[in-house]
Design a protein around this motif. Structure first.
Motif, PDB file in Angstrom:
ATOM      1  N   GLY A 174       1.836   6.063  -7.294  1.00  0.00           N
ATOM      2  CA  GLY A 174       0.632   6.467  -8.001  1.00  0.00           C
ATOM      3  C   GLY A 174      -0.121   5.355  -8.694  1.00  0.00           C
ATOM      4  O   GLY A 174      -0.835   5.602  -9.666  1.00  0.00           O
ATOM      5  N   VAL A 175       0.019   4.106  -8.219  1.00  0.00           N
ATOM      6  CA  VAL A 175      -0.754   2.994  -8.784  1.00  0.00           C
ATOM      7  C   VAL A 175      -1.543   2.351  -7.655  1.00  0.00           C
ATOM      8  O   VAL A 175      -1.291   2.609  -6.478  1.00  0.00           O
ATOM      9  CB  VAL A 175       0.156   1.941  -9.456  1.00  0.00           C
ATOM     10  CG1 VAL A 175       0.987   2.575 -10.551  1.00  0.00           C
ATOM     11  CG2 VAL A 175       1.056   1.260  -8.424  1.00  0.00           C
ATOM     12  N   ASN A 176      -2.496   1.490  -8.007  1.00  0.00           N
ATOM     13  CA  ASN A 176      -3.215   0.786  -6.947  1.00  0.00           C
ATOM     14  C   ASN A 176      -2.408  -0.439  -6.517  1.00  0.00           C
ATOM     15  O   ASN A 176      -1.586  -0.970  -7.268  1.00  0.00           O
ATOM     16  CB  ASN A 176      -4.635   0.405  -7.367  1.00  0.00           C
ATOM     17  CG  ASN A 176      -4.660  -0.574  -8.527  1.00  0.00           C
ATOM     18  OD1 ASN A 176      -4.167  -1.705  -8.418  1.00  0.00           O
ATOM     19  ND2 ASN A 176      -5.242  -0.160  -9.654  1.00  0.00           N
ATOM     20  N   SER A 177      -2.640  -0.890  -5.287  1.00  0.00           N
ATOM     21  CA  SER A 177      -1.803  -1.948  -4.720  1.00  0.00           C
ATOM     22  C   SER A 177      -1.954  -3.272  -5.458  1.00  0.00           C
ATOM     23  O   SER A 177      -1.007  -4.048  -5.549  1.00  0.00           O
ATOM     24  CB  SER A 177      -2.116  -2.126  -3.232  1.00  0.00           C
ATOM     25  OG  SER A 177      -3.492  -2.393  -3.026  1.00  0.00           O
ATOM     26  N   ALA A 178      -3.129  -3.541  -6.016  1.00  0.00           N
ATOM     27  CA  ALA A 178      -3.317  -4.790  -6.756  1.00  0.00           C
ATOM     28  C   ALA A 178      -2.446  -4.811  -8.009  1.00  0.00           C
ATOM     29  O   ALA A 178      -1.812  -5.831  -8.326  1.00  0.00           O
ATOM     30  CB  ALA A 178      -4.792  -4.957  -7.126  1.00  0.00           C
ATOM     31  N   LYS A 179      -2.412  -3.692  -8.720  1.00  0.00           N
ATOM     32  CA  LYS A 179      -1.568  -3.610  -9.917  1.00  0.00           C
ATOM     33  C   LYS A 179      -0.100  -3.725  -9.542  1.00  0.00           C
ATOM     34  O   LYS A 179       0.682  -4.388 -10.231  1.00  0.00           O
ATOM     35  CB  LYS A 179      -1.820  -2.293 -10.658  1.00  0.00           C
ATOM     36  CG  LYS A 179      -0.996  -2.130 -11.931  1.00  0.00           C
ATOM     37  CD  LYS A 179      -1.369  -0.862 -12.668  1.00  0.00           C
ATOM     38  CE  LYS A 179      -2.755  -0.942 -13.271  1.00  0.00           C
ATOM     39  NZ  LYS A 179      -3.089   0.249 -14.088  1.00  0.00           N
ATOM     40  N   LEU A 180       0.291  -3.079  -8.437  1.00  0.00           N
ATOM     41  CA  LEU A 180       1.685  -3.161  -7.993  1.00  0.00           C
ATOM     42  C   LEU A 180       2.067  -4.608  -7.684  1.00  0.00           C
ATOM     43  O   LEU A 180       3.141  -5.067  -8.103  1.00  0.00           O
ATOM     44  CB  LEU A 180       1.891  -2.276  -6.764  1.00  0.00           C
ATOM     45  CG  LEU A 180       3.314  -2.303  -6.170  1.00  0.00           C
ATOM     46  CD1 LEU A 180       3.778  -0.904  -5.820  1.00  0.00           C
ATOM     47  CD2 LEU A 180       3.361  -3.192  -4.931  1.00  0.00           C
ATOM     48  N   ARG A 181       1.222  -5.324  -6.964  1.00  0.00           N
ATOM     49  CA  ARG A 181       1.535  -6.713  -6.618  1.00  0.00           C
ATOM     50  C   ARG A 181       1.654  -7.575  -7.864  1.00  0.00           C
ATOM     51  O   ARG A 181       2.533  -8.443  -7.952  1.00  0.00           O
ATOM     52  CB  ARG A 181       0.480  -7.278  -5.664  1.00  0.00           C
ATOM     53  CG  ARG A 181       0.584  -6.717  -4.246  1.00  0.00           C
ATOM     54  CD  ARG A 181      -0.300  -7.507  -3.278  1.00  0.00           C
ATOM     55  NE  ARG A 181      -1.713  -7.292  -3.534  1.00  0.00           N
ATOM     56  CZ  ARG A 181      -2.434  -6.331  -2.964  1.00  0.00           C
ATOM     57  NH1 ARG A 181      -1.857  -5.496  -2.113  1.00  0.00           N
ATOM     58  NH2 ARG A 181      -3.724  -6.206  -3.230  1.00  0.00           N
ATOM     59  N   LYS A 182       0.800  -7.321  -8.857  1.00  0.00           N
ATOM     60  CA  LYS A 182       0.899  -8.087 -10.103  1.00  0.00           C
ATOM     61  C   LYS A 182       2.200  -7.750 -10.827  1.00  0.00           C
ATOM     62  O   LYS A 182       2.886  -8.641 -11.342  1.00  0.00           O
ATOM     63  CB  LYS A 182      -0.294  -7.786 -11.006  1.00  0.00           C
ATOM     64  CG  LYS A 182      -0.266  -8.583 -12.302  1.00  0.00           C
ATOM     65  CD  LYS A 182      -1.513  -8.346 -13.135  1.00  0.00           C
ATOM     66  CE  LYS A 182      -1.475  -9.176 -14.413  1.00  0.00           C
ATOM     67  NZ  LYS A 182      -2.690  -8.966 -15.254  1.00  0.00           N
TER      68      LYS A 182
ATOM     69  N   LEU B  34       5.029  -6.749  -9.538  1.00  0.00           N
ATOM     70  CA  LEU B  34       6.179  -7.310  -8.827  1.00  0.00           C
ATOM     71  C   LEU B  34       6.231  -8.833  -8.927  1.00  0.00           C
ATOM     72  O   LEU B  34       7.292  -9.430  -8.743  1.00  0.00           O
ATOM     73  CB  LEU B  34       6.159  -6.866  -7.367  1.00  0.00           C
ATOM     74  CG  LEU B  34       6.344  -5.359  -7.141  1.00  0.00           C
ATOM     75  CD1 LEU B  34       6.389  -5.034  -5.659  1.00  0.00           C
ATOM     76  CD2 LEU B  34       7.607  -4.854  -7.830  1.00  0.00           C
ATOM     77  N   SER B  35       5.088  -9.463  -9.242  1.00  0.00           N
ATOM     78  CA  SER B  35       5.103 -10.914  -9.422  1.00  0.00           C
ATOM     79  C   SER B  35       5.948 -11.302 -10.636  1.00  0.00           C
ATOM     80  O   SER B  35       6.483 -12.405 -10.697  1.00  0.00           O
ATOM     81  CB  SER B  35       3.675 -11.450  -9.584  1.00  0.00           C
ATOM     82  OG  SER B  35       3.110 -11.064 -10.839  1.00  0.00           O
ATOM     83  N   TYR B  36       6.081 -10.368 -11.601  1.00  0.00           N
ATOM     84  CA  TYR B  36       6.908 -10.655 -12.774  1.00  0.00           C
ATOM     85  C   TYR B  36       8.384 -10.777 -12.412  1.00  0.00           C
ATOM     86  O   TYR B  36       9.149 -11.418 -13.130  1.00  0.00           O
ATOM     87  CB  TYR B  36       6.744  -9.564 -13.834  1.00  0.00           C
ATOM     88  CG  TYR B  36       5.447  -9.642 -14.611  1.00  0.00           C
ATOM     89  CD1 TYR B  36       5.265 -10.595 -15.610  1.00  0.00           C
ATOM     90  CD2 TYR B  36       4.406  -8.757 -14.352  1.00  0.00           C
ATOM     91  CE1 TYR B  36       4.082 -10.661 -16.325  1.00  0.00           C
ATOM     92  CE2 TYR B  36       3.223  -8.820 -15.059  1.00  0.00           C
ATOM     93  CZ  TYR B  36       3.056  -9.776 -16.046  1.00  0.00           C
ATOM     94  OH  TYR B  36       1.874  -9.851 -16.749  1.00  0.00           O
ATOM     95  N   VAL B  37       8.801 -10.145 -11.333  1.00  0.00           N
ATOM     96  CA  VAL B  37      10.205 -10.244 -10.925  1.00  0.00           C
ATOM     97  C   VAL B  37      10.379 -11.322  -9.860  1.00  0.00           C
ATOM     98  O   VAL B  37      11.453 -11.472  -9.288  1.00  0.00           O
ATOM     99  CB  VAL B  37      10.756  -8.892 -10.424  1.00  0.00           C
ATOM    100  CG1 VAL B  37      10.563  -7.822 -11.468  1.00  0.00           C
ATOM    101  CG2 VAL B  37      10.107  -8.472  -9.109  1.00  0.00           C
ATOM    102  N   GLY B  38       9.290 -12.071  -9.587  1.00  0.00           N
ATOM    103  CA  GLY B  38       9.374 -13.176  -8.638  1.00  0.00           C
ATOM    104  C   GLY B  38       9.283 -12.750  -7.192  1.00  0.00           C
ATOM    105  O   GLY B  38       9.702 -13.488  -6.298  1.00  0.00           O
ATOM    106  N   SER B  39       8.757 -11.547  -6.937  1.00  0.00           N
ATOM    107  CA  SER B  39       8.656 -11.061  -5.572  1.00  0.00           C
ATOM    108  C   SER B  39       7.187 -10.938  -5.183  1.00  0.00           C
ATOM    109  O   SER B  39       6.414 -10.257  -5.842  1.00  0.00           O
ATOM    110  CB  SER B  39       9.349  -9.691  -5.439  1.00  0.00           C
ATOM    111  OG  SER B  39       9.325  -9.248  -4.111  1.00  0.00           O
TER     112      SER B  39
ATOM    113  N   GLU C 259       0.821  -1.206   0.000  1.00  0.00           N
ATOM    114  CA  GLU C 259       0.000   0.000   0.000  1.00  0.00           C
ATOM    115  C   GLU C 259       0.860   1.264   0.000  1.00  0.00           C
ATOM    116  O   GLU C 259       0.578   2.232  -0.710  1.00  0.00           O
ATOM    117  CB  GLU C 259      -0.943   0.015   1.213  1.00  0.00           C
ATOM    118  CG  GLU C 259      -2.064  -1.004   1.160  1.00  0.00           C
ATOM    119  CD  GLU C 259      -1.597  -2.420   1.494  1.00  0.00           C
ATOM    120  OE1 GLU C 259      -0.446  -2.580   1.985  1.00  0.00           O
ATOM    121  OE2 GLU C 259      -2.364  -3.369   1.242  1.00  0.00           O
ATOM    122  N   GLU C 260       1.938   1.255   0.795  1.00  0.00           N
ATOM    123  CA  GLU C 260       2.837   2.408   0.863  1.00  0.00           C
ATOM    124  C   GLU C 260       3.559   2.625  -0.457  1.00  0.00           C
ATOM    125  O   GLU C 260       3.663   3.749  -0.955  1.00  0.00           O
ATOM    126  CB  GLU C 260       3.851   2.214   1.994  1.00  0.00           C
ATOM    127  CG  GLU C 260       3.257   2.272   3.388  1.00  0.00           C
ATOM    128  CD  GLU C 260       4.230   1.830   4.462  1.00  0.00           C
ATOM    129  OE1 GLU C 260       4.090   2.281   5.609  1.00  0.00           O
ATOM    130  OE2 GLU C 260       5.144   1.025   4.154  1.00  0.00           O
TER     131      GLU C 260
END
Length: 252
Positions: A63-71, A73-78, A56-57
């Motif tokens: 400037g993005v929503n947390s769901a998009k951020l998590r998706k 970062l999943s591309y880098v395996g995190s 969330e932070e």
């Protein structure tokens, strides 16, 4: 035994490299652009001494929503740690690796006019792993001088100088009429990534990646939004929410 062990290690390393390369090719371009923003914020957090950051932070800071951020970062395996978030330094390293910033880069700038001088003087390139190692122009008043310690060579020497200095990225800031010719010389030197500031569309082989930055076009797009807001203010309507997500990141 030693030879077989070495061969096995090489095979495993090669397999990991191929897997990473395949993953990099599968990442959407929009995600790549956001990863670069995440990297900048993570660098700032690391400088401040932060060990972890929640999704969330980090999403709010970029400037993005947390769901998009998590998706993304999943591309880098995190995937983060539940209740903790992401470890700042390891995630920073993973994004650097994914973006290819763990490999040595060298940038050539072609065209040292007004825009070129500004680009040459921007310290952020080297600080982020993109040192300008070669500059070229045709103006006899510029060729032969040093800018930030870099000798300005004549454009006729692009192929030889870029090949000798291992240039990986070319930045073209010439007038439009000269851009294709210098682009061809960069390609001949083995440069496969080009950032084009010239107001033309470059013709390149399929293996060459070109990113175009047209400031006039971006200003025209902003002018459209200015006009639309004026119309909205006149008739009392509001622009569609989220309609102005496009952006250009300029050197600061």
């Amino acid at each position: 035994m030693t030879l077989r062990s070495h061969a096995g290690s090489s095979a495993r390393a090669g397999g990991a490299s191929r897997t990473a390369a395949k993953l990099a090719r599968s990442i959407p371009e929009a995600t790549v652009a956001r990863l670069a923003v995440y990297l900048r914020i993570l660098g700032e957090l690391a400088e401040q001494g932060a060990d972890t950051v929640s999704s969330e932070e980090l999403a709010a800071a970029t400037g993005v929503n947390s769901a998009k951020l998590r998706k993304d970062l999943s591309y880098v395996g995190s995937y983060g740690i539940r209740g903790v978030g992401y470890e700042v330094v390891p995630l920073h390293h993973e994004i650097e690796r994914t973006l290819g910033l763990d490999q040595k880069q060298a940038v050539a700038l072609i065209g040292v006019g007004n825009l070129g001088h500004a680009l040459a003087g921007y310290g952020g390139f080297g600080g982020r792993g993109f040192p300008v190692t070669a500059m070229f122009d045709v103006d006899p008043d510029i060729v032969g001088i040093r800018i930030n310690g870099i000798l300005v060579d004549h454009v006729r020497d692009i192929s030889a100088v870029c090949a000798a200095r291992g240039v990986t990225i070319g930045m073209i800031a010439t007038p439009g009429s000269a851009a294709q010719a210098v682009c061809d010389q960069l390609v001949d030197a083995g440069v496969e990534c080009i950032l084009n500031f010239a107001p033309v569309v470059l013709q390149v082989p399929d293996r060459v990646e070109v990113r175009k930055v047209d400031l006039a076009v971006e200003l025209q797009i902003l002018a459209f939004h200015v006009a639309r807001r004026r119309v909205a203010g006149t008739d009392g309507s509001e622009p569609a929410k989220g309609a102005t997500n496009g952006s250009v990141v300029l050197p600061r």
